[in-house]
Design an enzyme around this catalytic site. Sequence first.
Site, short mmCIF file in Angstrom:
data_model
loop_
_atom_site.label_atom_id
_atom_site.label_comp_id
_atom_site.label_asym_id
_atom_site.label_seq_id
_atom_site.Cartn_x
_atom_site.Cartn_y
_atom_site.Cartn_z
N ASN A 4 0.93 6.72 15.77
CA ASN A 4 -0.23 7.94 15.61
C ASN A 4 -0.99 8.14 16.84
OD1 ASN A 4 0.20 7.95 12.65
ND2 ASN A 4 -0.68 6.20 12.44
N TYR A 19 9.42 2.96 5.05
CA TYR A 19 10.02 4.07 5.92
C TYR A 19 11.56 4.09 5.50
CZ TYR A 19 5.55 5.38 7.96
OH TYR A 19 4.32 5.57 8.45
N HIS A 57 3.33 13.22 6.24
CA HIS A 57 3.90 13.69 7.38
C HIS A 57 4.97 14.64 7.07
CE1 HIS A 57 2.49 10.20 9.95
NE2 HIS A 57 2.55 9.40 8.87
#
Length: 495
Positions: free
Chosen positions: A138, A347, A65
């Site tokens: 997504n 994350y 990303h």
Amino acid sequence: MMSNMPTDGVVPTYTLAEGCPVADPTTAQRVGNSPVKGLILLQDTQLIETLAHFSRERIPERTVHASAVGAWGEFEVTHDISHLTSAKFLNGIGKKSKVLLRVSTVGPERGHAETVRDVRGWGMKIFTEEGNQDFVFNDIPVFFIRDPIKFPSVNRSHKRHPATNLPDSTMFWDFHNNNQEGIHALMILFSNRGTPASIRHINSYSGHTYKLTAQNGFVYAKIHMKTDQGIKNLSEDEANRLAGENPFYHTADLYNAIERGDYPSWIMYLQVMTPEQAENYRWNIFDMTKVWPHSDFPLQPVGKLTLNRNPTNYFADIEQAAFSPSTIVPGIAPTADPMLQARMFAYPDAARYRLGVNYQQLPCNAPISEVYTPYQRDGASRHNSNYGGDPNYVGSSLRPVNFKGQVGANGFSPGGHEEWVGSVAGYSSEVTDEDFVQAREMWKVLGKSNEQDDFVHNVARHLKSALPQVQLETINMFKKVDPVLGSSIKKALSS
């Protein structure tokens, strides 16, 4: 904005980083008065500071990303769902919350063409009175894997070959041939939805199953964001042309739309399932490679997201932004979804690596609600008072602290229903014919929209440079979806 920054309308005075005014930003101090020679002096703070900062102005790039477009906006509640969740930002029709949105390709590095065939990640931070709520979605409703141990592998297979440093179709298809649970995601990726016309024309999906909790219990839920602009895609040839002619097409499209007041918007919907339905449903509700058909669990509208403000500075607002599924407010809770559980660690771990341990204090990430975390102290780039002399250990009687709510309470599980999940054990999922059922339905959908030929073309074009044995294995995988599909890909490869 920092208090020592110049205010709007005031002509700023140039200074060094510590505030010293400097008369000329182009000079360098040296011994000698020739215009082209002379020894540069270490006492020249302006030169040293300028060069040293330039060498350090890049932070670590996201492993996935990395390339993204972003904007600010607001989320407004349009329907009453107070019976489903106690989350305050979702309660009260007309209630509005500030939002930061970052939409990215997954595999490519920063600076890569934005129209390439790829999944788009959707990082959305909602600033609420109970803290931040992050949704990390997504633009496809399913994923390539359901076992988190495979996450590094699937992403590496979509990136560059370790020897050639080139994207490698053999590597890509070899992974998916041997991890066929992702066939439904491949069906979507190689449809025209794999090359969206713009960020304004995509949907996004939670993929994960969440819990929504309220006083009267909880439900399982999947979340959908449906574009008000309609789905619009590019053909393979159009996407490739734009990649060469205008590689930052998606960034320009969103930025220019907001600048001219054409604010894009999306409607948030829920699919809701009771614990009893979950226990008896055909598919494992924690399997990220499966959808819940709308015929079984219809979409329920919740609210509207509108993007209405471009970043003031891309690096400050978007590149430094951090999103994590672990950032959750009361009324929303995680489930036993294994991919969700793993992402809740990975994350914020990535954010600490990229931005430092105090990344939540950066303006683009900082909550609008009051924060008091005296047991998280010090660390690089601490921006606040560091809680002064307040005790930095638990259980002190010297400083009264108010504790409220149930999150983190001894014995508390948001929503409950954990006994149904099962005992702890090592586990790896197995691929069965059930993994191809929804992919077959997707193939039928592509037939109704006259996109089957495009799908075959897109797969064959990508697969053509793979090794022959990998091509054969891929053809056999798609034959499990539909024999005609496999034969069509084989024919396209030989033409």
